[in-house]
Structures are given as C-alpha cells and as structure tokens.
Design an enzyme around this catalytic site. Sequence first.
Site, PDB file in Angstrom:
ATOM      1  N   ALA A   1       0.807  -1.235   0.000  1.00  0.00           N
ATOM      2  CA  ALA A   1       0.000   0.000   0.000  1.00  0.00           C
ATOM      3  C   ALA A   1       0.833   1.274   0.000  1.00  0.00           C
ATOM      4  O   ALA A   1       0.287   2.367   0.129  1.00  0.00           O
ATOM      5  CB  ALA A   1      -0.943   0.000   1.206  1.00  0.00           C
TER       6      ALA A   1
ATOM      7  N   SER B   1      -5.656  -9.626 -12.297  1.00  0.00           N
ATOM      8  CA  SER B   1      -5.338  -8.779 -13.450  1.00  0.00           C
ATOM      9  C   SER B   1      -5.921  -9.403 -14.702  1.00  0.00           C
ATOM     10  O   SER B   1      -6.055 -10.631 -14.800  1.00  0.00           O
ATOM     11  CB  SER B   1      -3.819  -8.660 -13.602  1.00  0.00           C
ATOM     12  OG  SER B   1      -3.500  -8.056 -14.832  1.00  0.00           O
TER      13      SER B   1
ATOM     14  N   TYR C   1       4.147 -13.142 -14.240  1.00  0.00           N
ATOM     15  CA  TYR C   1       3.118 -12.259 -13.661  1.00  0.00           C
ATOM     16  C   TYR C   1       1.726 -12.757 -14.055  1.00  0.00           C
ATOM     17  O   TYR C   1       0.845 -12.913 -13.204  1.00  0.00           O
ATOM     18  CB  TYR C   1       3.335 -10.827 -14.162  1.00  0.00           C
ATOM     19  CG  TYR C   1       2.239  -9.861 -13.754  1.00  0.00           C
ATOM     20  CD1 TYR C   1       2.234  -9.276 -12.500  1.00  0.00           C
ATOM     21  CD2 TYR C   1       1.196  -9.551 -14.636  1.00  0.00           C
ATOM     22  CE1 TYR C   1       1.220  -8.402 -12.127  1.00  0.00           C
ATOM     23  CE2 TYR C   1       0.186  -8.678 -14.270  1.00  0.00           C
ATOM     24  CZ  TYR C   1       0.206  -8.102 -13.015  1.00  0.00           C
ATOM     25  OH  TYR C   1      -0.806  -7.252 -12.643  1.00  0.00           O
TER      26      TYR C   1
END
Length: 247
Positions: free
Chosen positions: A10, A138, A152
């Site tokens: 974050a 994603s 990824y």
Amino acid sequence: MNNIALVTGAAQGLGLAIAERLFKEEYKVVLTDINFDAAVAAATAIDSRAERVIALELNVQNKASFESALPQTIERFGQCNVLVNNAAMTPTTSVMDISADEFDQVLSTNLRGTFFGCQVFGKYFGEQNYGRLINMSSLAGQMGGVASGAHYAASKGGILTLTKVFARALADQGVTVNSVSPGPVDMPSTREKVPAEKLEHIINTMIPVKRMSSSDFIADMVVMLASENAGCTTGACWDSNGGIFMR
Ligand SMILES: NC(=O)c1ccc[n+]([C@@H]2O[C@H](COP(=O)([O-])OP(=O)(O)OC[C@H]3O[C@@H](n4cnc5c(N)ncnc54)[C@H](O)[C@@H]3O)[C@@H](O)[C@H]2O)c1
C-alpha cells in the site's frame, strides 16, 4: 461496524489509492508494504495524527509477516475485518528470458503472498464469523498478458483460482473472498513500466473504450466488495478492462 482494513503493497500505486479510499469511507486502515519507510510516509500523508491509519512492514513472501501484522492490527484497532491482497511484482521480461529465480520470486510474491494472506486472515476471519478477503488479480491472469511477463500473468491466473478455493472453504463462516481484475490502469507506475509508444498502441488498438481503467473506480469496487452488504458475493471476479475481455 466492520471497518478495519489491512492493505498489502500500500505504499504506492493502486494499493495506496485503495487505502486512501477506505480511509475516506471511514475505515481504520493498516498500510503495509515491504518498503516500510514508504509505507510510513504514505500513512502520514493520509492521517498525520495516526488516529485511523498506521503503517506496518509486511513482506508477503513470508507467512510469519502476516502472522505478525494481524495481532499488531488487533492490538491497535481492536479487530480486523478486511484484507486486500494487493502487493505484487510486475516484471515484463519476455517469456523465453525468464530465469528460474525470477519466476520463483514473482510467484512467491504475487501468488504465494495472496495464499498466505488468505490463510492467515481467512482463519482469523472465520473464527470471528465475519470477514472480507479481496485479491488483486489482473486481466493478464485471464488472457495471458500482453505488456506483462508470463510469470506475472500466471500468478494472476492462480489468484483467480485461489479466490474460488478460499471462497468455498470460508463461505459458511461469514467470510467472502473475491478478486478484482483490472486491465491497464492509468497510473504513473503503468506509464513507467510500459514504453509510451507501446502503451499508446495498446490503448488505440486493443482497448475498445480507448482509455485505461481508473484507479478511483478500482478503489470503488474494493470498497463495495469490502462492505457488509456484499455477503452474497463470493468467489467472484470483478473486471475493469475497457471491454478487452468480455465474459
Ligand atoms: N497498475 C495496473 O495497471 C494494474 C493492472 C492490473 C492489475 N494490477 C494489480 O494491482 C496491484 C497493484 O499494482 P500497482 O501497479 O499499484 O503496483 P506497484 O508496483 O506500483 O506497487 C506494488 C507495491 O507492492 C509492494 N511490494 C512488492 N513486493 C512486496 C512484497 N514482497 N511484500 C509486500 N509488498 C511488496 C511494492 O513495494 C509496492 O509498494 C497489483 O496486484 C497488480 O498486479 C495493476
């Protein structure tokens, strides 16, 4: 009110945007990152008096790091109800050039990190009979990835599967587990990772709405999934990809 949230990764980017939005929605927020100094700076910028925001060091590669962050959160805010598994590495190495070490590094951060987060916080949430686990996936995990690396993309596909596994395991304990799956998000980090020409090409030729997703809207989706009202949405994946991938 169930409004205490911990966000991984974050210190910057989407994780920071999500933490800021949760704060605006009256959450108490634990900003965590492997980069502790950056997490502290980000937390101070949101809430300089540290009344509703604290920063903790959390390396998602280590289960012990989650096991340490959870009691620290409970000690500071009394409980925890929401975990956003956001931390990730996003290398763009081409598929034939990825080394074994790089592959393991990305999988142990993105996929295993999400797994540990769901294990440690999911167990605690189940004991409390309430909780919200939100995993950042994603579009690359759904379609194989164009700008991002194979490791990824594979890690993000794995996150979609883990989301369903944990959703099923925790469904009768008041705990929902969902994922959010953005396409390219218009943020400085995206523009840094993808060369400008390649990005313009992607926007104009591959994204039907011809613009990147907004971090504000991604944060909105996370807040909605984190809400008490969202109890019947579990094992889901919410997309924001400009129409690149339609179910
Ligand atoms: N930006 C996009 O266009 C986009 C698109 C689809 C999905 N996502 C997803 O959104 C999330 C955030 O992406 P971003 O672009 O903001 O990333 P980013 O690279 O800007 O930020 C990632 C953060 O994770 C932290 N981090 C890295 N390894 C860590 C570890 N081992 N433990 C704890 N923290 C660690 C970094 O320090 C950094 O603060 C990721 O899960 C990414 O896959 C982003």
